[in-house]
Motif scaffolding. Structure first.
Motif, short mmCIF file in Angstrom:
data_model
loop_
_atom_site.label_atom_id
_atom_site.label_comp_id
_atom_site.label_asym_id
_atom_site.label_seq_id
_atom_site.Cartn_x
_atom_site.Cartn_y
_atom_site.Cartn_z
N GLY A 191 0.89 -1.19 0.36
CA GLY A 191 -0.15 0.15 0.36
C GLY A 191 1.13 1.43 0.07
O GLY A 191 0.47 2.50 0.19
N ILE A 192 2.17 1.50 -0.46
CA ILE A 192 3.31 1.79 -0.61
C ILE A 192 4.09 2.59 -1.83
O ILE A 192 4.13 1.78 -2.50
CB ILE A 192 4.26 1.98 1.04
N PRO A 193 3.81 3.75 -2.33
CA PRO A 193 4.04 3.85 -3.88
C PRO A 193 5.90 3.54 -3.65
O PRO A 193 6.75 3.77 -2.61
CB PRO A 193 3.74 5.54 -4.08
N PHE A 194 6.17 2.79 -4.26
CA PHE A 194 7.46 2.74 -5.23
C PHE A 194 8.26 2.20 -3.95
O PHE A 194 9.62 2.40 -3.49
CB PHE A 194 8.47 4.17 -5.75
N VAL A 195 7.53 0.75 -3.89
CA VAL A 195 8.80 0.66 -2.53
C VAL A 195 9.73 -1.03 -3.44
O VAL A 195 10.76 -1.60 -2.08
CB VAL A 195 7.95 -0.32 -1.17
N GLY A 196 9.33 -1.54 -4.44
CA GLY A 196 9.96 -2.96 -4.80
C GLY A 196 11.21 -2.27 -5.50
O GLY A 196 11.77 -0.62 -5.22
N ARG A 197 11.72 -2.55 -6.58
CA ARG A 197 13.34 -3.05 -7.21
C ARG A 197 13.50 -1.33 -7.88
O ARG A 197 13.95 -0.74 -7.71
CB ARG A 197 12.91 -3.50 -7.89
N SER A 198 12.04 -0.86 -8.64
CA SER A 198 12.27 0.24 -9.32
C SER A 198 12.24 1.19 -7.99
O SER A 198 12.56 2.56 -8.03
CB SER A 198 10.52 0.85 -9.79
N GLY A 199 11.81 1.44 -6.62
CA GLY A 199 11.54 2.38 -5.85
C GLY A 199 13.21 2.25 -5.01
O GLY A 199 13.86 3.49 -4.80
N LYS A 200 13.68 1.24 -5.45
CA LYS A 200 15.38 1.23 -5.36
C LYS A 200 16.13 2.31 -6.19
O LYS A 200 17.04 2.82 -5.97
CB LYS A 200 16.33 -0.33 -4.74
N ILE A 201 15.69 2.17 -6.90
CA ILE A 201 16.33 2.88 -8.64
C ILE A 201 15.74 4.75 -7.94
O ILE A 201 16.83 4.72 -7.90
CB ILE A 201 15.83 3.05 -10.06
N LEU A 202 14.62 4.58 -7.90
CA LEU A 202 13.91 6.12 -7.53
C LEU A 202 14.79 6.29 -6.12
O LEU A 202 15.31 7.43 -6.44
CB LEU A 202 12.44 6.40 -6.99
N ASP A 203 15.37 6.15 -5.41
CA ASP A 203 15.57 6.44 -4.22
C ASP A 203 17.32 6.80 -4.59
O ASP A 203 17.43 7.98 -4.35
CB ASP A 203 15.73 5.09 -3.27
N GLU A 204 17.38 5.59 -5.26
CA GLU A 204 19.14 6.40 -5.97
C GLU A 204 19.32 7.34 -6.19
O GLU A 204 19.66 8.10 -6.28
CB GLU A 204 19.80 4.99 -6.65
N LEU A 205 18.32 8.17 -7.66
CA LEU A 205 17.86 8.95 -8.73
C LEU A 205 17.43 10.27 -7.50
O LEU A 205 18.65 10.82 -7.63
CB LEU A 205 16.88 9.26 -9.67
N LEU A 206 16.89 9.95 -6.70
CA LEU A 206 16.40 11.01 -5.37
C LEU A 206 18.29 11.70 -4.64
O LEU A 206 18.46 12.33 -4.58
CB LEU A 206 15.52 10.68 -4.41
N GLU A 207 18.27 10.49 -3.74
CA GLU A 207 19.39 10.87 -3.23
C GLU A 207 20.82 10.65 -4.27
O GLU A 207 21.49 12.34 -3.51
CB GLU A 207 20.25 9.34 -2.94
N ASN A 208 21.13 11.16 -5.66
CA ASN A 208 22.14 11.52 -6.66
C ASN A 208 21.87 12.94 -6.48
O ASN A 208 22.94 14.17 -6.96
CB ASN A 208 21.78 11.20 -7.53
N CYS A 209 20.68 13.88 -6.66
CA CYS A 209 20.14 15.23 -6.41
C CYS A 209 20.23 15.78 -5.61
O CYS A 209 19.38 17.05 -5.46
CB CYS A 209 19.66 15.20 -7.79
#
Length: 187
Positions: free
Chosen positions: A52-70
């Protein structure tokens, strides 16, 4: 007018389309309710449906990396989907499913009043920015509507399928931060 709690309650019990019969949990947007940046994807994935939470799977890890990078965090942005329920087999959302859920997205956007909307992937960009949006050619470009800057980037799942897209998506996210800094006074 609806409040954040009203929207969450409506989404939780929604039966406006057949996806309500196959979902495990609806996925309500998450993040800061005063965010300047709103990320919109097409629909929750299988793991999101379970939690019930957006972006918690493998795509979520990619999103977290993108966010952290900027130098962004999930706590500074708001992340949501057009659909609030997972389409079986990770298929693209059907038009009637998008139409059924779109009022929820409109209310989220109305309450948030973001200065920047980032569409994650082709499906979201074609619904939010333009029906003819070509993600491979137009990602990272800007359009403006009602005091809001809109852009689209590759969906994190596209990066999972083609890791070569990571560097240009990182550059797109850096541009998002640059645009935020251009549009907003320093806090």
């Amino acid at each position: 007018m609806y409040t954040w709690n009203d929207i969450e309650q409506h989404i939780t019990v929604c039966t406006c389309c057949p996806l309500s019969k196959t979902r495990h949990l609806p996925v309500v947007g998450r993040g800061s309710r005063s965010a300047d940046i709103m990320l919109i994807a097409e629909a929750p994935g299988g793991q999101e449906d379970q939690e019930g939470i957006p972006f918690v799977g493998r795509s979520g890890k990619i999103l977290d990396e993108l966010l952290e990078n900027c130098s962004l965090t999930r706590e500074e942005i708001y992340i949501t989907n057009i659909l609030k329920c997972h389409p079986p087999g990770n298929r693209d959302p059907k038009e009637e499913e998008k139409e059924a859920c779109f009022p929820y997205l409109k209310y989220e956007t109305y309450l948030l009043k973001p200065k920047i909307i980032v569409c994650l992937g082709r499906v979201a960009a074609q619904r939010i920015i333009s029906p003819g949006y070509k993600i491979t050619r137009q990602h990272g470009t800007w359009t403006y509507r009602k005091d809001c800057a809109l852009t689209a980037v590759y969906h994190p799942s596209a990066i999972l399928r083609d890791p070569a897209k990571m560097e240009e998506t990182k550059a797109d996210f850096m541009e998002i931060v640059r645009k935020r800094d251009e549009l907003l006074p320093v806090k």
